[in-house]
Design a protein around this motif. Structure first.
Motif, PDB file in Angstrom:
ATOM      1  N   MET A   1     -21.358 -21.584  -2.246  1.00 11.63           N
ATOM      2  CA  MET A   1     -20.518 -20.242  -2.220  1.00 11.63           C
ATOM      3  C   MET A   1     -21.149 -19.607  -3.018  1.00 11.63           C
ATOM      4  O   MET A   1     -21.369 -20.581  -4.311  1.00 11.63           O
ATOM      5  CB  MET A   1     -19.406 -20.634  -1.880  1.00 11.63           C
ATOM      6  CG  MET A   1     -18.125 -19.048  -2.997  1.00 11.63           C
ATOM      7  SD  MET A   1     -17.240 -18.673  -1.930  1.00 11.63           S
ATOM      8  CE  MET A   1     -16.247 -19.363  -0.774  1.00 11.63           C
ATOM      9  N   CYS A   4     -19.488 -18.591  -7.446  1.00 10.44           N
ATOM     10  CA  CYS A   4     -18.146 -19.629  -7.929  1.00 10.44           C
ATOM     11  C   CYS A   4     -19.389 -20.461  -8.210  1.00 10.44           C
ATOM     12  O   CYS A   4     -20.291 -21.485  -8.975  1.00 10.44           O
ATOM     13  CB  CYS A   4     -18.171 -20.305  -6.396  1.00 10.44           C
ATOM     14  SG  CYS A   4     -17.464 -22.109  -6.903  1.00 10.44           S
ATOM     15  N   CYS A   7     -19.574 -23.925  -7.773  1.00  5.93           N
ATOM     16  CA  CYS A   7     -20.897 -24.254  -7.204  1.00  5.93           C
ATOM     17  C   CYS A   7     -21.582 -24.253  -7.578  1.00  5.93           C
ATOM     18  O   CYS A   7     -22.726 -24.961  -7.344  1.00  5.93           O
ATOM     19  CB  CYS A   7     -20.622 -23.328  -5.550  1.00  5.93           C
ATOM     20  SG  CYS A   7     -19.697 -24.040  -4.912  1.00  5.93           S
ATOM     21  N   HIS A  46     -16.908 -26.574  -1.032  1.00  6.45           N
ATOM     22  CA  HIS A  46     -15.775 -25.476  -1.230  1.00  6.45           C
ATOM     23  C   HIS A  46     -14.768 -25.393  -1.180  1.00  6.45           C
ATOM     24  O   HIS A  46     -14.748 -24.928   0.136  1.00  6.45           O
ATOM     25  CB  HIS A  46     -16.415 -23.900  -2.079  1.00  6.45           C
ATOM     26  CG  HIS A  46     -15.833 -22.719  -2.565  1.00  6.45           C
ATOM     27  ND1 HIS A  46     -16.067 -22.445  -3.562  1.00  6.45           N
ATOM     28  CD2 HIS A  46     -14.929 -22.121  -2.046  1.00  6.45           C
ATOM     29  CE1 HIS A  46     -15.185 -21.054  -4.192  1.00  6.45           C
ATOM     30  NE2 HIS A  46     -14.689 -20.881  -2.826  1.00  6.45           N
ATOM     31  N   HIS A  97     -12.094 -22.874  -7.371  1.00  2.00           N
ATOM     32  CA  HIS A  97     -13.050 -24.068  -6.424  1.00  2.00           C
ATOM     33  C   HIS A  97     -12.076 -24.445  -6.776  1.00  2.00           C
ATOM     34  O   HIS A  97     -11.632 -25.178  -8.272  1.00  2.00           O
ATOM     35  CB  HIS A  97     -14.450 -23.588  -6.988  1.00  2.00           C
ATOM     36  CG  HIS A  97     -14.703 -24.912  -6.405  1.00  2.00           C
ATOM     37  ND1 HIS A  97     -16.133 -25.262  -5.812  1.00  2.00           N
ATOM     38  CD2 HIS A  97     -14.362 -26.095  -5.912  1.00  2.00           C
ATOM     39  CE1 HIS A  97     -16.714 -26.039  -4.740  1.00  2.00           C
ATOM     40  NE2 HIS A  97     -15.714 -26.936  -5.362  1.00  2.00           N
TER      41      HIS A  97
HETATM   42 ZN    ZN Z   1     -17.405 -23.592  -5.091  1.00  6.78          ZN
END
Ligand code: ZN
Ligand code: AMP
Length: 113
Positions: A1, A4, A7, A46, A97
């Motif tokens: 993603m 993020c 991530c 995610h 997240h």
């Molecule tokens: Zn994420």
């Protein structure tokens, strides 16, 4: 993603202090600890937050709680600990997240909100 933070931590683009990792889960120290032990446990896939859990993706939550218990033992949280997840603006979620805060190492404030 894209865009993020967590991530980017999973991919290694942003550094973190990792304390547990497997194929599906990463745990790392919170950058702004609210307790002597403050660890974030996240799924590598995610998911926006607790509001986006469903029958197809929620099995990871059970695994995350198993990791939390394992980390609690590793960090000697034998007197107890707390697991928290914030969801959405009203819930105080700042990183979109899914993540679980593992807090312990001192007597925690008992107010829930
Ligand atoms: Zn994420
Ligand atoms: P929440 O407010 O429930 O969304 O929790 C997000 C948490 O992420 C906060 O406790 C932050 O201190 C933590 N955090 C933000 N950026 C980082 C980072 N780069 N490394 C570790 N923890 C972070």
């Amino acid at each position: 993603m894209d865009n993020c933070l967590f991530c980017d931590i999973i991919s290694g683009k942003i550094p973190s202090t990792k304390v547990y990792e497997d194929e599906e889960i990463l745990a790392f120290k919170d950058i702004n600890p609210m307790a002597p032990v403050h660890i974030l446990i996240i799924p590598k896939n995610h998911i926006d937050g607790a509001d986006k859990l469903n029958d197809d993706n929620s099995a990871i939550v059970s695994k995350i709680f198993s990791v939390a218990a394992r980390l609690a033992e590793e960090y000697h949280l034998d007197k107890g600990f707390r697991i928290v997840t914030n969801s959405g603006d009203d819930g105080g979620q700042t990183v979109r997240h899914l993540h679980f805060h593992l807090l312990g190492g001192a007597k925690l404030n008992t107010t829930l909100c």
